[in-house]
Each structure stands twice: as structure tokens, then as C-alpha cells.
Design a protein around this motif. Sequence first.
Motif, PDB file in Angstrom:
ATOM      1  N   LEU A  94     -51.597 -34.311   3.060  1.00 23.68           N
ATOM      2  CA  LEU A  94     -50.236 -33.764   3.126  1.00 23.68           C
ATOM      3  C   LEU A  94     -49.356 -34.681   3.957  1.00 23.68           C
ATOM      4  O   LEU A  94     -49.825 -35.305   4.909  1.00 23.68           O
ATOM      5  CB  LEU A  94     -50.229 -32.380   3.792  1.00 23.68           C
ATOM      6  CG  LEU A  94     -50.981 -31.261   3.093  1.00 23.68           C
ATOM      7  CD1 LEU A  94     -51.055 -30.038   3.995  1.00 23.68           C
ATOM      8  CD2 LEU A  94     -50.311 -30.913   1.788  1.00 23.68           C
ATOM      9  N   ASN A  96     -46.146 -34.042   6.191  1.00 26.68           N
ATOM     10  CA  ASN A  96     -45.239 -33.050   6.765  1.00 26.68           C
ATOM     11  C   ASN A  96     -44.169 -33.764   7.573  1.00 26.68           C
ATOM     12  O   ASN A  96     -44.463 -34.680   8.329  1.00 26.68           O
ATOM     13  CB  ASN A  96     -45.990 -32.080   7.692  1.00 26.68           C
ATOM     14  CG  ASN A  96     -46.933 -31.194   6.919  1.00 26.68           C
ATOM     15  OD1 ASN A  96     -46.560 -30.632   5.905  1.00 26.68           O
ATOM     16  ND2 ASN A  96     -48.160 -31.090   7.375  1.00 26.68           N
ATOM     17  N   THR A 105     -43.275 -29.644   4.207  1.00 26.24           N
ATOM     18  CA  THR A 105     -44.312 -30.396   3.513  1.00 26.24           C
ATOM     19  C   THR A 105     -43.633 -31.117   2.359  1.00 26.24           C
ATOM     20  O   THR A 105     -43.215 -30.500   1.386  1.00 26.24           O
ATOM     21  CB  THR A 105     -45.439 -29.475   3.013  1.00 26.24           C
ATOM     22  OG1 THR A 105     -46.004 -28.806   4.140  1.00 26.24           O
ATOM     23  CG2 THR A 105     -46.526 -30.275   2.311  1.00 26.24           C
TER      24      THR A 105
END
Length: 115
Positions: A94, A96, A105
Motif C-alpha cells: 500500500l 498511504n 491510501t
Amino acid sequence: FSLLTSLSFSQATREAELQKLRSQILEQQVHELKAMVSEVRDCMRMFPVPAKEPERMLVINEGDFLNIRPEDSAFEALQRLTKRASLKWGIMGLINIIGGNEQYTAAGFMPEIDV
């Protein structure tokens, strides 16, 4: 002369008492401020603000990074990074972005899991 001396002595005693009280109050305030600074210092160790936080936030705001959408050109690049990392380490990847009081995100990839 005696009355004048008595008055001066009384006034001096009053001034000394006033100074003593001022000193005590100031000492109490310093003690309270030290306690507050200690709490803030501990908080800042746990949640430090980066030295260049204003510059980082300017880049985030100018690039509108808290609002990246799949149709944006930056999204493809971020998606490629998450996919590459995810496949390399076999974990979800991910990206972020944190700005102010928000966390966004911007991209992510999850590898297939063999069951």
C-alpha cells in the motif's frame, strides 16, 4: 519620627510579604510549566513532526496527492510500485499519504494467496 519609622517598617514588611507571595506563585507556575513541557516532550518523542513538514505538505497540496484517482497519471506509477513490492515480498503493498489530519491510501496491490 516614630510614627514615620513605624509606617516605613510596616510598608517594608508588606512589600517583603508581597515579594514572597510573588516568588511562591512564580515558583508554582514554573513547576506547572515544567510538567507540561515534560508531557509535550514525551509526546513529541512518540509522535515527532518531521523537520521539513511544511515543505512536505506544500508538495502534497500542490500535487493534490490526497485526491489521487485511478484516472490520474500518478496513480499508475504508484500502482506499479505497490505491485512490484507486493510480488517481491509476497505481502500486500500500500502507499498511504498522510496530510494534516488525513491519511489516504493512494494505491495498493494484494498478491494471490495460495490456500
